[in-house]
Design a protein around this motif. Structure first.
Motif, PDB file in Angstrom:
ATOM      1  N   ALA A  74     -32.885   1.560 -14.872  1.00 17.41           N
ATOM      2  CA  ALA A  74     -34.146   1.124 -15.473  1.00 17.41           C
ATOM      3  C   ALA A  74     -35.201   0.880 -14.399  1.00 17.41           C
ATOM      4  O   ALA A  74     -36.369   1.267 -14.550  1.00 17.41           O
ATOM      5  N   GLY A  75     -34.794   0.269 -13.291  1.00 11.55           N
ATOM      6  CA  GLY A  75     -35.728   0.043 -12.191  1.00 11.55           C
ATOM      7  C   GLY A  75     -36.202   1.340 -11.549  1.00 11.55           C
ATOM      8  O   GLY A  75     -37.372   1.483 -11.199  1.00 11.55           O
ATOM      9  N   LEU A  76     -35.283   2.298 -11.403  1.00 13.78           N
ATOM     10  CA  LEU A  76     -35.659   3.596 -10.838  1.00 13.78           C
ATOM     11  C   LEU A  76     -36.644   4.323 -11.759  1.00 13.78           C
ATOM     12  O   LEU A  76     -37.653   4.868 -11.301  1.00 13.78           O
ATOM     13  N   TYR A  77     -36.346   4.323 -13.064  1.00 12.77           N
ATOM     14  CA  TYR A  77     -37.243   4.981 -14.023  1.00 12.77           C
ATOM     15  C   TYR A  77     -38.626   4.333 -13.992  1.00 12.77           C
ATOM     16  O   TYR A  77     -39.644   5.026 -13.989  1.00 12.77           O
ATOM     17  N   TRP A  78     -38.656   3.011 -13.980  1.00 11.07           N
ATOM     18  CA  TRP A  78     -39.924   2.284 -13.966  1.00 11.07           C
ATOM     19  C   TRP A  78     -40.694   2.597 -12.682  1.00 11.07           C
ATOM     20  O   TRP A  78     -41.900   2.841 -12.704  1.00 11.07           O
ATOM     21  N   SER A  79     -40.008   2.633 -11.542  1.00 13.51           N
ATOM     22  CA  SER A  79     -40.659   2.942 -10.268  1.00 13.51           C
ATOM     23  C   SER A  79     -41.215   4.364 -10.258  1.00 13.51           C
ATOM     24  O   SER A  79     -42.335   4.598  -9.788  1.00 13.51           O
ATOM     25  N   LEU A  80     -40.425   5.315 -10.767  1.00 16.13           N
ATOM     26  CA  LEU A  80     -40.905   6.705 -10.807  1.00 16.13           C
ATOM     27  C   LEU A  80     -42.085   6.860 -11.758  1.00 16.13           C
ATOM     28  O   LEU A  80     -42.995   7.662 -11.489  1.00 16.13           O
ATOM     29  N   SER A  81     -42.093   6.106 -12.847  1.00 17.35           N
ATOM     30  CA  SER A  81     -43.236   6.199 -13.758  1.00 17.35           C
ATOM     31  C   SER A  81     -44.491   5.587 -13.141  1.00 17.35           C
ATOM     32  O   SER A  81     -45.602   5.985 -13.484  1.00 17.35           O
ATOM     33  N   ILE A  82     -44.335   4.661 -12.228  1.00 16.56           N
ATOM     34  CA  ILE A  82     -45.499   4.117 -11.511  1.00 16.56           C
ATOM     35  C   ILE A  82     -45.981   5.112 -10.465  1.00 16.56           C
ATOM     36  O   ILE A  82     -47.177   5.360 -10.329  1.00 16.56           O
ATOM     37  N   ILE A  83     -45.036   5.718  -9.748  1.00 13.28           N
ATOM     38  CA  ILE A  83     -45.404   6.644  -8.678  1.00 13.28           C
ATOM     39  C   ILE A  83     -46.001   7.934  -9.229  1.00 13.28           C
ATOM     40  O   ILE A  83     -47.043   8.409  -8.766  1.00 13.28           O
ATOM     41  N   PHE A  84     -45.332   8.512 -10.227  1.00 17.08           N
ATOM     42  CA  PHE A  84     -45.752   9.828 -10.715  1.00 17.08           C
ATOM     43  C   PHE A  84     -46.484   9.789 -12.044  1.00 17.08           C
ATOM     44  O   PHE A  84     -47.029  10.800 -12.476  1.00 17.08           O
ATOM     45  N   GLY A  85     -46.500   8.667 -12.701  1.00 21.83           N
ATOM     46  CA  GLY A  85     -47.125   8.583 -14.019  1.00 21.83           C
ATOM     47  C   GLY A  85     -48.401   7.769 -13.991  1.00 21.83           C
ATOM     48  O   GLY A  85     -49.022   7.555 -12.945  1.00 21.83           O
ATOM     49  N   TYR A 136     -38.919  -7.743 -12.072  1.00 18.44           N
ATOM     50  CA  TYR A 136     -37.716  -6.952 -12.336  1.00 18.44           C
ATOM     51  C   TYR A 136     -37.125  -6.397 -11.041  1.00 18.44           C
ATOM     52  O   TYR A 136     -35.911  -6.425 -10.845  1.00 18.44           O
ATOM     53  N   ILE A 137     -37.970  -5.911 -10.161  1.00 26.31           N
ATOM     54  CA  ILE A 137     -37.493  -5.386  -8.880  1.00 26.31           C
ATOM     55  C   ILE A 137     -36.852  -6.494  -8.047  1.00 26.31           C
ATOM     56  O   ILE A 137     -35.786  -6.288  -7.433  1.00 26.31           O
ATOM     57  N   ILE A 138     -37.437  -7.683  -8.043  1.00 21.78           N
ATOM     58  CA  ILE A 138     -36.832  -8.809  -7.327  1.00 21.78           C
ATOM     59  C   ILE A 138     -35.474  -9.150  -7.940  1.00 21.78           C
ATOM     60  O   ILE A 138     -34.502  -9.405  -7.220  1.00 21.78           O
ATOM     61  N   THR A 139     -35.395  -9.130  -9.261  1.00 20.04           N
ATOM     62  CA  THR A 139     -34.125  -9.399  -9.947  1.00 20.04           C
ATOM     63  C   THR A 139     -33.074  -8.359  -9.587  1.00 20.04           C
ATOM     64  O   THR A 139     -31.918  -8.711  -9.308  1.00 20.04           O
ATOM     65  N   ILE A 140     -33.463  -7.097  -9.550  1.00 12.81           N
ATOM     66  CA  ILE A 140     -32.529  -6.034  -9.188  1.00 12.81           C
ATOM     67  C   ILE A 140     -32.043  -6.209  -7.742  1.00 12.81           C
ATOM     68  O   ILE A 140     -30.846  -6.056  -7.471  1.00 12.81           O
ATOM     69  N   VAL A 141     -32.939  -6.519  -6.851  1.00 11.66           N
ATOM     70  CA  VAL A 141     -32.550  -6.725  -5.451  1.00 11.66           C
ATOM     71  C   VAL A 141     -31.563  -7.888  -5.345  1.00 11.66           C
ATOM     72  O   VAL A 141     -30.546  -7.794  -4.641  1.00 11.66           O
ATOM     73  N   LEU A 142     -31.832  -8.971  -6.059  1.00 10.52           N
ATOM     74  CA  LEU A 142     -30.919 -10.116  -6.038  1.00 10.52           C
ATOM     75  C   LEU A 142     -29.556  -9.768  -6.628  1.00 10.52           C
ATOM     76  O   LEU A 142     -28.521 -10.120  -6.064  1.00 10.52           O
ATOM     77  N   PHE A 143     -29.544  -9.074  -7.757  1.00 11.40           N
ATOM     78  CA  PHE A 143     -28.279  -8.681  -8.373  1.00 11.40           C
ATOM     79  C   PHE A 143     -27.494  -7.741  -7.465  1.00 11.40           C
ATOM     80  O   PHE A 143     -26.271  -7.855  -7.358  1.00 11.40           O
ATOM     81  N   ASN A 144     -28.176  -6.809  -6.818  1.00 12.84           N
ATOM     82  CA  ASN A 144     -27.500  -5.902  -5.891  1.00 12.84           C
ATOM     83  C   ASN A 144     -26.933  -6.649  -4.694  1.00 12.84           C
ATOM     84  O   ASN A 144     -25.829  -6.345  -4.237  1.00 12.84           O
ATOM     85  N   SER A 160     -22.677  -2.078 -15.240  1.00 15.43           N
ATOM     86  CA  SER A 160     -23.807  -2.949 -15.571  1.00 15.43           C
ATOM     87  C   SER A 160     -24.899  -2.853 -14.505  1.00 15.43           C
ATOM     88  O   SER A 160     -26.089  -2.858 -14.825  1.00 15.43           O
ATOM     89  N   LEU A 161     -24.500  -2.752 -13.259  1.00 17.94           N
ATOM     90  CA  LEU A 161     -25.479  -2.601 -12.188  1.00 17.94           C
ATOM     91  C   LEU A 161     -26.183  -1.247 -12.280  1.00 17.94           C
ATOM     92  O   LEU A 161     -27.378  -1.141 -12.013  1.00 17.94           O
ATOM     93  N   PHE A 162     -25.442  -0.221 -12.701  1.00 19.62           N
ATOM     94  CA  PHE A 162     -26.026   1.101 -12.896  1.00 19.62           C
ATOM     95  C   PHE A 162     -27.144   1.055 -13.937  1.00 19.62           C
ATOM     96  O   PHE A 162     -28.205   1.657 -13.750  1.00 19.62           O
ATOM     97  N   LEU A 163     -26.920   0.341 -15.036  1.00 20.59           N
ATOM     98  CA  LEU A 163     -27.940   0.247 -16.077  1.00 20.59           C
ATOM     99  C   LEU A 163     -29.206  -0.431 -15.555  1.00 20.59           C
ATOM    100  O   LEU A 163     -30.324   0.051 -15.800  1.00 20.59           O
ATOM    101  N   MET A 164     -29.020  -1.509 -14.831  1.00 20.03           N
ATOM    102  CA  MET A 164     -30.183  -2.218 -14.277  1.00 20.03           C
ATOM    103  C   MET A 164     -30.919  -1.361 -13.246  1.00 20.03           C
ATOM    104  O   MET A 164     -32.150  -1.275 -13.262  1.00 20.03           O
ATOM    105  N   ASN A 165     -30.173  -0.736 -12.340  1.00 19.55           N
ATOM    106  CA  ASN A 165     -30.801   0.089 -11.302  1.00 19.55           C
ATOM    107  C   ASN A 165     -31.481   1.311 -11.889  1.00 19.55           C
ATOM    108  O   ASN A 165     -32.533   1.729 -11.403  1.00 19.55           O
TER     109      ASN A 165
END
Length: 142
Positions: free
Chosen positions: A77-88, A99-107, A70-75
């Motif tokens: 999605a966050g990685l894909y979203w971050s890469l689309s901001i950086i490179f897209g 979402y990033i704050i939520t991922i950090v809290l869940f991690n 479950s953590l893999f799925l969340m991370n």
């Protein structure tokens, strides 16, 4: 039969292996922080290596694997979203920051929950997590 009644006293080696199921992802976290699949694969390989172990070890490896999935799925999605901001052509939005704050809290919660569970399981006590324990009961039979 409740979850704790199915688990009887275990030898020290089994307690250590069950505890290591949780520690595996914490150790790999140091090396695989940017790539979420590395933690999942490490936990999966540890589960496969212990699939013929006794029920206590298999059950705790399964619970750790389900939590990692479950953590893999969340991370991911966050990685894909971050890469689309950086490179897209996407831009940082309030939804992204939330979402990033939520991922950090869940991690962070998962990190401390894994540490706590590894310590308690090593002491011979059974720990069944809220959602993952029920799934582990279904997927892992005695």
């Amino acid at each position: 039969m409740s979850g704790a009644e199915r688990f009887v006293a275990q030898p020290d080696t089994d307690l250590e292996r069950a505890s290591n199921g949780y520690l595996m992802s914490l150790v790999v976290l140091m090396a695989g922080l940017p790539l979420p699949v590395i933690n999942l694969l490490a936990t999966l390989f540890f589960f496969i290596a212990n699939r013929k172990s006794n029920y206590f070890v298999r059950w705790h490896c399964m619970q750790a694997l389900l939590a990692q999935f479950s953590l893999f799925l969340m991370n991911s999605a966050g990685l894909y979203w971050s890469l689309s901001i950086i490179f897209g052509d996407k831009s940082v939005s309030n939804a992204y920051i939330a979402y990033i704050i939520t991922i950090v809290l869940f991690n962070a919660v998962e990190f401390f929950a894994f540490m706590y569970t590894a310590i308690v399981v090593r002491q011979g006590k059974h720990v069944e997590w809220f959602v993952y324990g029920s799934f582990a009961n279904v997927l892992c039979r005695p």
